[in-house]
Design an enzyme around this catalytic site. Structure first.
Site, PDB file in Angstrom:
ATOM      1  N   ARG A  67       0.824  -1.222   0.000  1.00 35.50           N
ATOM      2  CA  ARG A  67       0.000   0.000   0.000  1.00 35.50           C
ATOM      3  C   ARG A  67       0.852   1.263   0.000  1.00 35.50           C
ATOM      4  NH1 ARG A  67      -5.059  -1.674   3.926  1.00 35.50           N
ATOM      5  NH2 ARG A  67      -6.424  -2.312   2.225  1.00 35.50           N
TER       6      ARG A  67
ATOM      7  N   GLY B  85      -7.769  -8.587   0.706  1.00 31.97           N
ATOM      8  CA  GLY B  85      -6.450  -8.802   1.285  1.00 31.97           C
ATOM      9  C   GLY B  85      -5.998 -10.248   1.214  1.00 31.97           C
TER      10      GLY B  85
ATOM     11  N   GLY C 270     -12.560  -4.219   1.196  1.00 40.21           N
ATOM     12  CA  GLY C 270     -13.931  -3.746   1.385  1.00 40.21           C
ATOM     13  C   GLY C 270     -14.326  -2.733   0.318  1.00 40.21           C
TER      14      GLY C 270
END
Ligand code: ADP
Ligand code: X15
Length: 393
Positions: free
Chosen positions: A36, A350, A373
């Site tokens: 990320r 994930g 999500g």
């Protein structure tokens, strides 16, 4: 996308508040997966090169409005500095006079990481007072936190009401790839849904049935469907509240003429663990005391064939408990098929991304989303508040 991006506005000499998603896994103070952080580099480098003063804000974990030392963003700032090859300043708070003083010291092209925005109670409540305090720090808001775009929080949504607000380059890329895939999909389009969060994923199946040609179900999710059809599932994962919904999807698929595929065989175990006894049984013949923990070899073959013949594949959720080697073969087979198909492959969630990494197949996927999500809500057709709040083009 009809929202302005960082490329559409002047950033030179401006203080730019960039919301990123640095919610990375940390063990004993060490970041175990920096994906990320790496994915936000294009936006950060763009701002540095164009002379902005870069102020980065993120959440980490769920500290519930308290300062929690293990959830500070210090290690993320250190990693970012290594990746950029230049010093990165770090504040111990995210608002207030000390932070303003640090910002006043920034030169054009400098980078400052603020403290975890969820240390403040107003963040998750989207408190306008906190949003205003964030806005006071900057001249421009850039949202690059796709992973948190489904949250209407002070630093993702609220702040956009007080500053000019544009998307970052990662946000733009995620929305463009997922948007293109879903709005005008290449066909055959195959969606694969697995994992264990039955409640969270039921709605996405509903929308994917409208969009995809093939919908393949695996993982803990599948037993709710097997039970709905009246078969024994032993001790397998089930969501009894979703039995009717599951039946409804089987009917909907029939009506729409979609290929809705459930496992035909499963790996069952006499307990949950690496030392369990296992056997392969038909999906309709799970023994009462056993639990299904992976898709079986016939199912793997069927799924791999469909994936190999698809032009677009969207995969969210593992096919079994892939963390334990004896239950990893189904997820591995799907990951391998995704890696080798000529079709375009998009992975969300994930655990599916972690599975692709575990099997060393991640670089062979076309797009691995930084949002679990968020990508699910996008695929459900829901508006993402962190995107909605940005300025229109
Ligand atoms: N048959 C199963 N029974 C129990 N858990 C399962 C089963 N298949 C997969 N899982 C678990 O599901 C978890 C991932 O689910 P989920 O969070 O829904 O996926 P993602 O993070 O990719 O969205 C994994 O930890 C995996 O072990
Ligand atoms: O890790 C995240 O979500 P994800 O695991 O669904 O991708 C995001 O950083 C959002 O975090 P949150 O679910 O605590 O709001």
């Amino acid at each position: 996308m009809n929202k302005k991006s960082v490329r559409d506005v002047e950033v030179k000499g401006k203080r730019v508040f960039v919301r990123v998603d640095f919610n990375v896994p940390v063990e004993d103070g060490k970041i175990t997966d920096d994906t990320r952080i790496r994915e936000t580099l294009p936006t950060i480098k763009y701002l540095i090169e164009n002379g902005a003063k870069v102020i980065l804000a993120s959440h980490m974990g769920r500290p519930k409005g308290e300062f929690v030392d293990s959830m500070r963003l210090t290690s993320a700032a250190v990693r970012l500095s290594e990746l950029l090859g230049k010093p990165v300043a770090k504040a111990d708070e995210a608002i207030g006079e000390a932070v303003k003083a640090k910002i006043a010291e920034l030169n054009d092209g400098d980078v400052l990481v603020l403290e975890n925005v969820r240390f403040y109670k107003g963040e998750e409540k989207n408190d306008p007072e906190l949003a205003k305090q964030f806005a006071e720090l900057a001249d421009l808001f850039v949202n690059d936190a796709f992973g948190a775009a489904h949250r209407a929080h002070a630093s993702t949504e609220g702040i956009a009401h007080f500053l000019p607000a544009v998307s970052g380059l990662l946000m733009e890329k995620e929305l463009s790839v997922l948007g293109k895939a879903l709005s005008n999909p290449e066909r055959p389009f195959t969606a694969i849904i697995g994992g264990s969060k039955v409640k969270d994923k039921i709605d996405v199946i509903d929308n994917l049935l409208n969009l995809a040609d093939n919908v393949l179900i695996g993982g803990g999710l599948s037993y709710t469907f097997t039970k709905a059809q009246g078969y024994e599932i032993g001790k397998s994962l089930v969501d009894n509240d979703k039995i009717d919904a599951a039946l409804g999807f089987i009917e909907k698929a029939k009506k729409l003429g979609k290929n809705f595929v459930l496992p035909v065989d499963v790996v069952v175990a006499d307990k949950f663990g690496a030392d369990a006894n296992t056997k392969i049984v038909d999906a309709t013949e799970i023994p009462a005391d056993w639990e299904g923990l992976d898709i079986g070899p016939k199912t793997r073959e069927i799924y791999a064939d469909i994936i190999k013949n698809s032009k677009l594949v969207v995969w969210n959720g593992p096919m079994g408990v892939f963390e334990i080697d004896i239950f990893a073969e189904g997820t591995k087979a799907v990951a391998q098929a995704c890696a080798t198909t000529e079709g375009y492959t998009v992975i969300g969630g994930g655990d599916s991304a972690a599975a692709a990494e575990k099997f060393h197949l991640a670089d062979q996927m076309d797009h691995i989303s930084t949002g679990g999500g968020a990508s699910l809500e996008f695929m459900e057709g829901k508006a993402l508040p962190g995107v909605e709040a940005l300025n229109d083009k």
